[in-house]
Scaffold this motif. Structure first.
Motif, PDB file in Angstrom:
ATOM      1  N   GLN A   1       0.831  -1.202   0.000  1.00  0.00           N
ATOM      2  CA  GLN A   1       0.000   0.000   0.000  1.00  0.00           C
ATOM      3  C   GLN A   1       0.872   1.262   0.000  1.00  0.00           C
ATOM      4  OE1 GLN A   1      -3.558   0.465   0.081  1.00  0.00           O
ATOM      5  NE2 GLN A   1      -3.051   2.629  -0.105  1.00  0.00           N
TER       6      GLN A   1
ATOM      7  N   GLU B   1       1.304   4.158  -2.996  1.00  0.00           N
ATOM      8  CA  GLU B   1       1.046   5.580  -2.723  1.00  0.00           C
ATOM      9  C   GLU B   1       2.253   6.433  -3.114  1.00  0.00           C
ATOM     10  OE1 GLU B   1       0.078   5.601   1.451  1.00  0.00           O
ATOM     11  OE2 GLU B   1      -1.901   4.708   1.110  1.00  0.00           O
TER      12      GLU B   1
ATOM     13  N   ASP C   1       2.329   9.331  -5.983  1.00  0.00           N
ATOM     14  CA  ASP C   1       2.717  10.700  -5.593  1.00  0.00           C
ATOM     15  C   ASP C   1       3.944  11.195  -6.349  1.00  0.00           C
ATOM     16  OD1 ASP C   1       0.617  10.803  -3.830  1.00  0.00           O
ATOM     17  OD2 ASP C   1       1.835  10.431  -2.038  1.00  0.00           O
TER      18      ASP C   1
ATOM     19  N   SER D   1       0.310  10.651 -10.968  1.00  0.00           N
ATOM     20  CA  SER D   1      -0.529  11.410 -10.016  1.00  0.00           C
ATOM     21  C   SER D   1      -1.989  11.446 -10.462  1.00  0.00           C
ATOM     22  CB  SER D   1       0.003  12.834  -9.823  1.00  0.00           C
ATOM     23  OG  SER D   1      -0.144  13.572 -11.013  1.00  0.00           O
TER      24      SER D   1
ATOM     25  N   ARG E   1      -6.067   8.004  -5.682  1.00  0.00           N
ATOM     26  CA  ARG E   1      -5.678   7.264  -4.478  1.00  0.00           C
ATOM     27  C   ARG E   1      -5.847   5.768  -4.707  1.00  0.00           C
ATOM     28  NH1 ARG E   1      -8.348   6.065   0.526  1.00  0.00           N
ATOM     29  NH2 ARG E   1     -10.197   7.106  -0.244  1.00  0.00           N
TER      30      ARG E   1
ATOM     31  N   GLU F   1      -6.306   2.199  -3.101  1.00  0.00           N
ATOM     32  CA  GLU F   1      -6.824   1.643  -1.855  1.00  0.00           C
ATOM     33  C   GLU F   1      -6.877   0.126  -1.949  1.00  0.00           C
ATOM     34  OE1 GLU F   1     -11.120   1.692   0.194  1.00  0.00           O
ATOM     35  OE2 GLU F   1     -10.238   3.693  -0.108  1.00  0.00           O
TER      36      GLU F   1
ATOM     37  N   SER G   1      -9.243  11.660  -8.616  1.00  0.00           N
ATOM     38  CA  SER G   1      -9.674  12.970  -8.145  1.00  0.00           C
ATOM     39  C   SER G   1     -10.393  13.775  -9.185  1.00  0.00           C
ATOM     40  CB  SER G   1      -8.474  13.756  -7.645  1.00  0.00           C
ATOM     41  OG  SER G   1      -7.272  13.360  -8.243  1.00  0.00           O
TER      42      SER G   1
END
Length: 157
Positions: A67, A71, A75, A129, A133, A135, A157
Motif C-alpha cells: 500500500q 502511494e 505521488d 498522479s 488514491r 486503496e 480525483s
C-alpha cells in the motif's frame, strides 16, 4: 500521429487510472517479491483484482508496504509515455509471451518513468498522479497454489 494506428485488435475499454495502477502494481510486486507479473487480472472502475504466484504468504507488514509503495509511486508523478518498436528492437527483458499469436511486428511499449516498461495497447493516464488514491481492499492467500490475490480500487480525483 502514431497514436492513430491500430496495431492489434483490442476488445476492452479500460479505466485509465486503474489500468495504469495495474502496471505499477505488477512492477512493484516483481521488485518486492521477485515474482512474475500477475497471471490473472480483472481491472475495473469499481474494483480490481490481480493474482501473483509467490514463494510465501506476505506478512501484514509486507501488505502495508505494498500500500505504502503504491502511494509513493503515484505521488512521484511519473510520466507515462509510449514507444513503438519492432519485435526485433525490443529492449532486453521485455517478453512477448502474453501477447496473442497474431500480434503485429510493431509493438507499443508503455513506460512509467524509469520504473516499468511493458507491451500494452490499453489506455493510460499521462502521469501517475492522475491515478488518484490507491486503496487496497483486501488480499487472499491460497497456500496450496501459492497464489496471492490483491483486491484494490483507485479513487481518481
Amino acid at each position: 500521429m502514431a497514436e492513430d494506428y491500430i496495431l492489434n485488435e483490442h476488445n476492452k475499454e479500460e479505466f485509465p487510472p486503474a489500468h495504469t495502477a495495474e502496471h505499477l502494481l505488477n512492477q512493484m510486486m516483481v521488485r518486492m517479491f521477485g515474482c512474475e507479473r500477475s497471471f490473472n487480472a480483472h481491472i475495473e472502475r469499481k474494483k480490481s483484482k490481480m493474482s501473483f504466484r509467490l514463494d510465501h504468504k506476505p506478512s501484514r507488514q509486507e501488505e502495508k508496504d505494498i500500500q505504502r509503495e503504491m502511494e509513493r509511486l503515484i505521488d512521484e508523478d511519473l510520466p507515462v509515455t509510449f514507444e513503438y518498436v519492432t519485435q526485433d528492437e525490443l529492449p532486453e527483458g521485455i517478453s512477448l509471451d502474453r501477447l496473442p499469436d497474431a500480434v503485429s511486428d510493431t509493438i507499443r511499449l508503455v513506460r512509467i518513468g524509469d520504473y516499468d516498461v511493458c507491451p500494452c495497447i490499453g489506455k493510460h493516464v499521462r502521469s501517475t498522479s492522475q491515478i488518484g488514491r490507491f486503496e487496497m481492499l483486501g488480499t487472499n492467500w491460497d497456500e496450496h497454489e501459492h497464489v496471492f490475490r490483491v483486491r484494490f480500487k483507485v479513487l481518481s480525483s
